[in-house]
Design an enzyme around this catalytic site. Sequence first.
Site, PDB file in Angstrom:
ATOM      1  N   GLY A  70      -3.762  17.491   3.141  1.00 17.22           N
ATOM      2  CA  GLY A  70      -2.466  18.536   1.981  1.00 17.22           C
ATOM      3  C   GLY A  70      -1.080  17.838   1.968  1.00 17.22           C
ATOM      4  O   GLY A  70      -0.953  16.269   2.120  1.00 17.22           O
ATOM      5  N   ALA A  85      -3.489  24.066   7.543  1.00 15.06           N
ATOM      6  CA  ALA A  85      -3.642  25.909   7.501  1.00 15.06           C
ATOM      7  C   ALA A  85      -4.300  26.473   5.991  1.00 15.06           C
ATOM      8  O   ALA A  85      -4.540  25.735   5.467  1.00 15.06           O
ATOM      9  CB  ALA A  85      -2.028  26.099   7.175  1.00 15.06           C
ATOM     10  N   THR A  94      -3.554  28.065   3.203  1.00 11.90           N
ATOM     11  CA  THR A  94      -2.281  28.539   2.787  1.00 11.90           C
ATOM     12  C   THR A  94      -2.281  29.763   1.135  1.00 11.90           C
ATOM     13  O   THR A  94      -1.196  30.079   0.770  1.00 11.90           O
ATOM     14  CB  THR A  94      -0.970  27.688   2.338  1.00 11.90           C
ATOM     15  OG1 THR A  94      -1.919  26.279   1.134  1.00 11.90           O
ATOM     16  CG2 THR A  94      -0.970  26.988   3.891  1.00 11.90           C
ATOM     17  N   TYR A 107      -1.873  36.195   5.774  1.00 10.61           N
ATOM     18  CA  TYR A 107      -1.724  34.788   5.967  1.00 10.61           C
ATOM     19  C   TYR A 107      -0.128  35.237   6.629  1.00 10.61           C
ATOM     20  O   TYR A 107      -0.036  34.342   7.553  1.00 10.61           O
ATOM     21  CB  TYR A 107      -0.615  34.227   4.499  1.00 10.61           C
ATOM     22  CG  TYR A 107       0.128  33.414   4.633  1.00 10.61           C
ATOM     23  CD1 TYR A 107      -0.869  32.235   5.208  1.00 10.61           C
ATOM     24  CD2 TYR A 107       0.783  33.127   4.513  1.00 10.61           C
ATOM     25  CE1 TYR A 107       0.466  31.002   4.627  1.00 10.61           C
ATOM     26  CE2 TYR A 107       1.275  31.895   4.537  1.00 10.61           C
ATOM     27  CZ  TYR A 107       1.260  30.505   4.567  1.00 10.61           C
ATOM     28  OH  TYR A 107       1.873  29.918   5.243  1.00 10.61           O
ATOM     29  N   LYS A 165      -0.698  33.368  10.523  1.00  8.98           N
ATOM     30  CA  LYS A 165       0.560  32.218  11.176  1.00  8.98           C
ATOM     31  C   LYS A 165       1.469  33.186  12.161  1.00  8.98           C
ATOM     32  O   LYS A 165       1.200  32.261  13.245  1.00  8.98           O
ATOM     33  CB  LYS A 165       1.734  32.101   9.766  1.00  8.98           C
ATOM     34  CG  LYS A 165       0.477  31.419   8.504  1.00  8.98           C
ATOM     35  CD  LYS A 165       0.427  29.968   9.271  1.00  8.98           C
ATOM     36  CE  LYS A 165       1.385  29.057   9.232  1.00  8.98           C
ATOM     37  NZ  LYS A 165       0.228  27.686   9.855  1.00  8.98           N
ATOM     38  N   TRP A 216       8.363  27.997   0.783  1.00  5.85           N
ATOM     39  CA  TRP A 216       8.668  26.878  -0.630  1.00  5.85           C
ATOM     40  C   TRP A 216       8.332  26.019  -1.048  1.00  5.85           C
ATOM     41  O   TRP A 216       8.982  24.716  -1.205  1.00  5.85           O
ATOM     42  CB  TRP A 216       9.678  27.113  -1.322  1.00  5.85           C
ATOM     43  CG  TRP A 216      10.182  28.908  -1.396  1.00  5.85           C
ATOM     44  CD1 TRP A 216       9.360  29.470  -0.690  1.00  5.85           C
ATOM     45  CD2 TRP A 216      11.157  30.037  -2.247  1.00  5.85           C
ATOM     46  NE1 TRP A 216      10.342  31.316  -1.312  1.00  5.85           N
ATOM     47  CE2 TRP A 216      10.407  30.835  -1.560  1.00  5.85           C
ATOM     48  CE3 TRP A 216      11.495  28.374  -3.028  1.00  5.85           C
ATOM     49  CZ2 TRP A 216      11.955  31.459  -2.811  1.00  5.85           C
ATOM     50  CZ3 TRP A 216      13.366  30.047  -4.178  1.00  5.85           C
ATOM     51  CH2 TRP A 216      12.774  30.984  -4.231  1.00  5.85           C
TER      52      TRP A 216
END
Length: 288
Positions: free
Chosen positions: A10, A61, A63, A126, A130, A151
């Site tokens: 990632g 994750a 995402t 999400y 988390k 971001w």
Amino acid sequence: MNILITGANGQLGNEMRVLSAENQQYTYFFTDVQELDICDEQAVRAFVSDHAIDLIVNCAAYTAVDKAEDNRELCDKLNHLASGYLAEAAEARGAALIQVSTDYVFDGTGHIPYTEEMQPCPNSVYGITKLAGEEEAMRKCSRTMIIRTAWLYSIYGNNFVKTMIRLGRERESLGVVFDQIGTPTYARDLARAIFAAIRQGIVPGIYHFSNEGVCSWYDFTVAIHRLAGITTCKVGPLHTDEYPAKAPRPAYSVLDKTKIKKTFGIEIPHWEASLAECIGKLLEESEK
């Protein structure tokens, strides 16, 4: 020290891999789902034990924020349960865990930067998963460090910066939301902060990290186009309700970075300086 980095393919995992070359005093195990399925509790325990892992950096994750609304079970497995498996395996070895989390643990209705002491209140699948992952990690591993970010972009994978460059080159005009405020985070800067924490010694707790400054997605896009030399696409501001999305987005998600700066003595670049660095690398790549 043996360091396991999950989600190695990632954005953040790739940046950790790049910076590992500057931090050769450690031994690294970079894994993605092909090498280690972190949703497999037994596999996680065996890997951490067999490789005598001293620190886990969990960059993995789910995402896809909108898809998460329809894939709650998978999202929960990766964001919540898997972090618990990693935490248990770390605790069993006396290892530490760095769990990367998100601004989405807040609903974004605030108007001053979020500190680590503020009460989380996620309003998306999400964000809920988390936050559950944070709580699971801290409950099961006494040496857990949570780093919330926002971001995220880099030269790797799919992200907002790359998408806006592509659309800017393809279209004559583009509408971008101007009433959601936050701070972009260059994944390499986050990786640098993680390495600073590793070198100085993990201090358990919750930390916030993004670049300095604030902007809207509209401001961010205008800066992306300017730095990428795109002059043929007109960028216009949109209200959130003009751009419907399945999952609610935080209207304000600026994170207060005071704690991580003081604890580890790090300086954080302004978002525009880091964006210029990243776009410079992207332009170099495209010219090869």
